[in-house]
Design an enzyme around this catalytic site. Structure first.
Site, PDB file in Angstrom:
ATOM      1  N   LYS A 127       6.541  -6.306  11.239  1.00 19.88           N
ATOM      2  CA  LYS A 127       6.008  -5.662  10.045  1.00 19.88           C
ATOM      3  C   LYS A 127       7.084  -5.082   9.137  1.00 19.88           C
ATOM      4  CE  LYS A 127       2.684  -2.047   8.700  1.00 19.88           C
ATOM      5  NZ  LYS A 127       3.600  -1.069   8.109  1.00 19.88           N
ATOM      6  N   PHE A 151       4.080  -8.552  -9.049  1.00 21.01           N
ATOM      7  CA  PHE A 151       5.202  -9.397  -8.652  1.00 21.01           C
ATOM      8  C   PHE A 151       5.652 -10.184  -9.877  1.00 21.01           C
ATOM      9  CE2 PHE A 151       3.687  -8.309  -4.536  1.00 21.01           C
ATOM     10  CZ  PHE A 151       4.665  -8.629  -3.598  1.00 21.01           C
ATOM     11  N   TRP A 205       7.213  -0.703  -8.329  1.00 18.72           N
ATOM     12  CA  TRP A 205       8.283  -1.237  -7.487  1.00 18.72           C
ATOM     13  C   TRP A 205       9.555  -1.403  -8.318  1.00 18.72           C
ATOM     14  CZ3 TRP A 205      11.966  -4.899  -6.835  1.00 18.72           C
ATOM     15  CH2 TRP A 205      12.460  -5.104  -5.543  1.00 18.72           C
ATOM     16  N   LYS A 210       0.830  -1.220   0.000  1.00 15.21           N
ATOM     17  CA  LYS A 210       0.000   0.000   0.000  1.00 15.21           C
ATOM     18  C   LYS A 210       0.861   1.267   0.000  1.00 15.21           C
ATOM     19  CE  LYS A 210      -2.492   0.982   3.726  1.00 15.21           C
ATOM     20  NZ  LYS A 210      -1.928  -0.231   4.301  1.00 15.21           N
ATOM     21  N   PHE A 239      -3.726  -0.575   6.979  1.00 13.07           N
ATOM     22  CA  PHE A 239      -4.297  -1.911   6.835  1.00 13.07           C
ATOM     23  C   PHE A 239      -5.363  -1.952   5.746  1.00 13.07           C
ATOM     24  CE2 PHE A 239      -2.746  -2.200  11.375  1.00 13.07           C
ATOM     25  CZ  PHE A 239      -1.674  -2.997  11.068  1.00 13.07           C
ATOM     26  N   ALA A 241      -4.017   1.633  12.547  1.00 14.23           N
ATOM     27  CA  ALA A 241      -5.396   1.552  12.053  1.00 14.23           C
ATOM     28  C   ALA A 241      -6.182   0.414  12.668  1.00 14.23           C
ATOM     29  CB  ALA A 241      -5.405   1.402  10.535  1.00 14.23           C
ATOM     30  N   ARG A 262       2.048   8.289   7.111  1.00 14.74           N
ATOM     31  CA  ARG A 262       2.344   8.308   8.542  1.00 14.74           C
ATOM     32  C   ARG A 262       3.813   8.003   8.808  1.00 14.74           C
ATOM     33  NH1 ARG A 262      -1.318   3.648  10.314  1.00 14.74           N
ATOM     34  NH2 ARG A 262      -0.692   2.987   8.231  1.00 14.74           N
ATOM     35  N   THR A 278       4.028   1.566  -0.863  1.00 18.61           N
ATOM     36  CA  THR A 278       4.771   1.606  -2.123  1.00 18.61           C
ATOM     37  C   THR A 278       3.900   2.179  -3.239  1.00 18.61           C
ATOM     38  OG1 THR A 278       5.982  -0.365  -1.424  1.00 18.61           O
ATOM     39  CG2 THR A 278       6.072   0.190  -3.760  1.00 18.61           C
TER      40      THR A 278
END
Length: 559
Positions: free
Chosen positions: A108, A384, A412, A74, A304, A276, A97, A76
């Site tokens: 994480k 991916f 990415w 998210k 999240f 969150a 954030r 990224t």
């Protein structure tokens, strides 16, 4: 074959510009930047106040499906989309954030994006940054100390020591501190009582900083914090302890948004960090509203999955700050769809179109939910290398069946060049005027009914349930004038239900509300659902075991 570089290697190779140049892009004079080194700075309150009469740009929310061990990306995508919008000629700012130390050393990892869609300096952002979290922790614990000190010196406010609700905080995962007994050791140390710690990102002070418009609003909200109750159950506020002024002093600099840059030297505001799953999960109002005065597009994220972050972004942040999002992006991956479809993590590299189709139920639920708020939606398929054409097409076909579009994004690997198509689509949605934003429930709805509404309409549960003491507490708060507040649902991020193992799109589950907490200063009521903890623990093998300084003094293993 191209050489594979880790996120931290890519970040180290970044060609950063001096932060004054990044500020100049936005029209921020050097004298209105408070530099922290050469690559990060705070924006002065004076400059922010001078923007009041400028028009707002378009606000874009990036949210996601429920997180899985397969990865979604998210942050990224948030960074990549902002770079992509700048690439196609729009002035865009990323608003995210700050990272909590607890998850960085737990499980994480960092919160600066990844690959060629990152914010730098990545190591600083994921560690102490500009000291905001330390200021929040200190302000919170100052209030804790003042509560116990007041009781020690005669308890003029007649605080019932059995009803002290203000806990302590630290920015680390430490399950041993969830429930403690304080003031042991005799007369000199005070009166023993039960207490406990939450993680800093769950602190009401964090939420207050993120929802305050300015320093005056901040101090008022700090004064509104309820720290305890008397025997007659009347509340004791932080202002009764004369704590609000000193707390505001500690938070003065932390209130100023932090300016950094993406790998492509585009501006990013990184400020605030409420979780969150146990708080409202959005960056600060002051950062978002400032960015809207300076940019055509502001790309922000909510933590999240959309059932938590997006719902709270809409029902708490947008409601309180008067924000009107123009479009939303839901991030998903083929890998996560397969995992939601029942595939084990070790088998995600093999093509399985049927599992993708089955797992899309989770994505579909989020699309429907975001649309309930009157915000147009596009899906970003974060690519991916193992994804196959058939699997990607299955996702696109499913999303199209719901009247939306899924766009393959390769930010990415390729930075802004890999996300141009999504950028154009976001502009189209935002400029169409299709957004008719409205929160899920009205202010005047009863508190428990608000919780039940979220359970039924967002989680698709059968109902919310709560024991009589919880319901009685809600009624008491309504009688005291807090019934118009929104609710902040604290629940597992891994499922629409309160069972983290229940993936996909479950229906007709029951959501137990085991505890409620009034955040009178922040302006919401927290409903703690199921087994969620406001102080996380570390996993069996914490990330900290792989973090160290190499021979060159560089940080390894952080992300």
């Amino acid at each position: 074959m191209a050489e594979f570089k880790t996120d931290i290697e890519i970040a180290r190779a970044a060609h950063k510009r001096p932060i004054t140049e990044i500020g100049a892009k936005l029209g921020i004079p050097a004298e209105d930047l408070v530099p922290y080194g050469h690559d990060k700075a705070k924006i002065s309150a004076r400059f922010i106040k001078g923007l009041e009469n400028k028009p707002d740009g378009k606000l874009i929310l990036v949210t996601a499906i429920n997180p899985t061990p397969a990865g979604e990306g998210k942050t990224t995508t948030t960074v990549g989309l902002s770079d992509g919008l700048n690439r196609i000629g729009k002035r865009a700012i990323t608003c995210i954030r700050e990272a909590s130390l607890g998850p960085n050393f737990g499980v994480k990892g960092g919160a600066a994006g990844g690959g060629h869609a990152q914010i730098v300096p990545m190591e600083d952002m994921n560690l102490h940054f500009t000291g905001d979290f330390h200021a929040i922790t200190t302000a919170h614990n100052l209030l804790s100390a003042l509560v116990d000190n007041h009781i020690y010196w005669g308890n003029e406010l007649e605080i019932d020591t059995r009803r002290v609700t203000w806990r302590r905080v630290m920015d680390m995962n430490d399950r041993a501190l969830r429930s403690v007994v304080t003031s042991l050791g005799g007369v000199a140390n005070g009166y023993p009582r039960e207490a406990g710690f939450d993680i800093t990102v769950a602190s009401e002070v964090m939420a207050i900083l993120c929802l305050s418009r300015d320093l005056e609003d901040l101090e008022k909200r700090l004064g509104d914090i309820i720290v305890a109750y008397r025997r007659d159950k009347s509340p004791v506020f932080a202002r009764d302890l004369k704590a609000d002024g000193a707390m505001a002093v500690l938070l003065k600099d932390a209130m100023q948004p932090n300016l950094v840059q993406t790998l492509e030297n585009n501006p990013a505001f990184v400020h605030g960090g409420p979780f969150a799953n146990i708080a409202h999960g959005c960056n600060s109002v002051v950062a978002t509203t400032t960015a809207l005065k300076l940019a055509d597009y502001v790309v922000t994220e909510a933590g999240f999955g959309a059932d938590l972050g997006a719902e709270k972004f809409f029902d708490i942040k947008c409601r309180k700050a008067g924000l009107k999002p123009a479009a939303a992006v839901i991030v998903a991956t083929v890998r996560a769809m397969k995992m939601n479809g029942g595939v084990k993590k070790d088998d995600l590299g093999h093509e399985n179109v049927e599992a993708v189709k089955k797992g899309c139920a989770n994505l579909g639920r989020h699309i429907e939910n975001v649309k309930q708020f009157g915000v147009p939606v596009v899906v970003a398929v974060n690519h991916f290398t193992a994804d196959t054409d058939a699997e990607i097409q299955a996702m696109k076909d499913f999303v199209a069946s719901l009247g939306a579009e899924a766009i393959l994004c390769k930010h990415w690997a390729n930075g802004s060049a890999g996300i141009e198509e999504l950028a154009h689509k976001v502009v189209q949605l935002a400029e169409s005027g299709a957004a008719q934003f409205a929160p899920l429930y009205p202010d005047e709805m009863k508190l428990f009914d608000k919780m039940d509404t979220v359970v039924k309409r967002i989680y698709r549960g059968l109902e919310a349930i709560a024991d009589k003491p919880v319901r009685d507490q809600l009624h008491a708060w309504e009688a005291a004038g807090y019934g118009n507040l929104p609710v902040c649902m604290a629940k597992t991020q891994y499922s629409f239900s309160t069972d983290p193992a229940l993936r996909g799109a479950p229906v007709d589950h029951v959501v137990p509300i085991r505890e409620v907490r009034l955040s009178a200063g922040a302006g919401f009521v927290v409903a703690i659902c199921g087994e969620i903890m406001t102080m996380p623990g570390l996993p069996r093998v914490p990330s900290s075991e792989k973090i160290f300084l190499n021979e060159q003094g560089q940080i390894e293993g952080l992300f």
